[in-house]
Write an enzyme that holds these catalytic residues in place. Sequence first.
Site, PDB file in Angstrom:
ATOM      1  N   ASP A   1       1.032  -1.132   0.415  1.00 52.07           N
ATOM      2  CA  ASP A   1      -0.257  -0.339  -0.069  1.00 52.07           C
ATOM      3  C   ASP A   1       1.062   0.915   0.080  1.00 52.07           C
ATOM      4  O   ASP A   1       1.343   1.903   1.473  1.00 52.07           O
ATOM      5  CB  ASP A   1      -0.750   0.272   1.080  1.00 52.07           C
ATOM      6  CG  ASP A   1      -1.530   0.879   1.279  1.00 52.07           C
ATOM      7  OD1 ASP A   1      -1.959   1.340   0.120  1.00 52.07           O
ATOM      8  OD2 ASP A   1      -3.123   0.988   1.585  1.00 52.07           O
TER       9      ASP A   1
ATOM     10  N   ASP B   1      -2.568   2.154  -6.766  1.00 54.18           N
ATOM     11  CA  ASP B   1      -1.546   2.509  -5.440  1.00 54.18           C
ATOM     12  C   ASP B   1      -1.460   0.831  -4.026  1.00 54.18           C
ATOM     13  O   ASP B   1      -0.867   0.815  -3.455  1.00 54.18           O
ATOM     14  CB  ASP B   1      -1.557   3.676  -4.301  1.00 54.18           C
ATOM     15  CG  ASP B   1      -3.307   3.943  -3.504  1.00 54.18           C
ATOM     16  OD1 ASP B   1      -3.845   3.518  -4.150  1.00 54.18           O
ATOM     17  OD2 ASP B   1      -2.984   3.986  -2.113  1.00 54.18           O
ATOM     18  N   GLU B   2      -2.226  -0.185  -4.128  1.00 58.09           N
ATOM     19  CA  GLU B   2      -2.354  -1.168  -3.715  1.00 58.09           C
ATOM     20  C   GLU B   2      -2.566  -2.302  -4.730  1.00 58.09           C
ATOM     21  O   GLU B   2      -3.277  -2.179  -5.890  1.00 58.09           O
ATOM     22  CB  GLU B   2      -3.575  -1.247  -2.740  1.00 58.09           C
ATOM     23  CG  GLU B   2      -3.972  -1.996  -1.883  1.00 58.09           C
ATOM     24  CD  GLU B   2      -5.395  -1.720  -0.721  1.00 58.09           C
ATOM     25  OE1 GLU B   2      -5.914  -1.749   0.062  1.00 58.09           O
ATOM     26  OE2 GLU B   2      -5.994  -0.088  -1.559  1.00 58.09           O
TER      27      GLU B   2
END
Length: 477
Positions: A11, A105-106
Amino acid sequence: MRSAPTILHLDMDAFYASVEQASKPSLRGKAVIVGGLGPRGVVATASYEARRFGVHSAMPMGQARRLCPNGAYLIPRFTLYRQVSDLVMAMLRELSPLVEPLSLDEAFVDLEAGGAAHDSASARAAGERLRADIRAATGLSGSVGLAGSKMLAKVASEEAKPAGLLLIEPGTERELLAPMSVRTLPGVGPATGEHLRRAGITTVGELVEAGEDELVRMVGRAHGTGLYRMALGLDDRPVVAERDAKSVSVEDTFDVDLHDRVRIRGEVQRLADRCVQRLRGSGHSGRTIVLKVRRYDFSTLTRSETLRGPTDDPAVVREAAARLLEAVDTTGGVRLLGVGVTGLADYTQEDLFAQSSAAGSGGGDAGTGGTAGTGGAAVTGGAGGQGGPEAADGVSGAQEGPEPPGAPQEAAERRWAAGSDVRHALYGPGWVQGSGVGRVTVRFEQPGSEPGRVRTFRVDDPDLEPSDPLPLVGDVA
């Protein structure tokens, strides 16, 4: 559950805001808030400096400004965010063929499937190496969780924030989870959390003590059984590399309610064109056209029309959206409009006709259906719904964050929106710090430079023009 912590969850830390701080040296260490800048905008991401003032994702921008009046408020730059995301995701795929993106983003990574780890020591080494590689390539930090299941890996990365790594050894799950809030568990939102609190259950350990039968009685069989298993740390979901896309959509929230029916029709047509651009960019077509209208009183109407076959023809989507709008009462005003396409396929009806014709003639080239295209695609996949950027718990499938509310990016650039990239014929690259009363203020700096100087120009200065984002790391012009 695995006997070794070989499932990794990455993350990126305050992703959008961190990208802005990395690309704008004068904002490093400052409160940065990214989101829609209009009266009805919401916060997409806040830097850790801004979070200390109480600013968080999905907060109305007006409230954020009251809490943090001296913060830097910027529009999202999705082109740059996608570029950085692509770079990070490529690093993950070097570790394993099984990478499950959840958002820009993860992502989850199955380290065992790629031979990158087989025990705690090798998993920790892989995680630390990944964090260092991301820092070197992007200048950004990411938090890593390692565990024997997806749920625990995500819990670990959250506990490791910011810029940390946490490995949960198999066998220690219940001890780790017991003191944590029930909201830590996937699927426990504000409503379920409040329901449990009223029953005297606030921690994961208290969930276990309550027992499966009591949880089933409180929240139903499916949810209760799932909650009990998660409270015990049990999760056997595999890392899934690809998910079928289910929908493509765009929507805009307007700063002022729209009342003019002609203007509303025009906005729907524009949204239909943007939706088709994303549809083509994702390599899909679709059968069902969906119109979303949120009225002045916050009531939301959704209308849909299913076509005879899949299409990516902008004229067809525009006409269908216009027909749907005719059945919606917009008296009183409209605050949000959206157009989407569902029932996706990787071909159009025209493709089928072309293939049939080619087969009947005994050969020859099949006609093209127009599904090829370029550009980003806001594709929703899997079973989850779209969540806010960087806070999309439960969202499955790679997704973009939402477009800035209001006008598309091109219009935002013409208005010199705060945070947008520019280049001056004499002073070089910079970014818009603010504009108004016929003037635009630009700070001239770039990634890797010292904080730059600020200069003010007329908004129509011929030497000032919109520019593409510069890379965060490496040589820049």
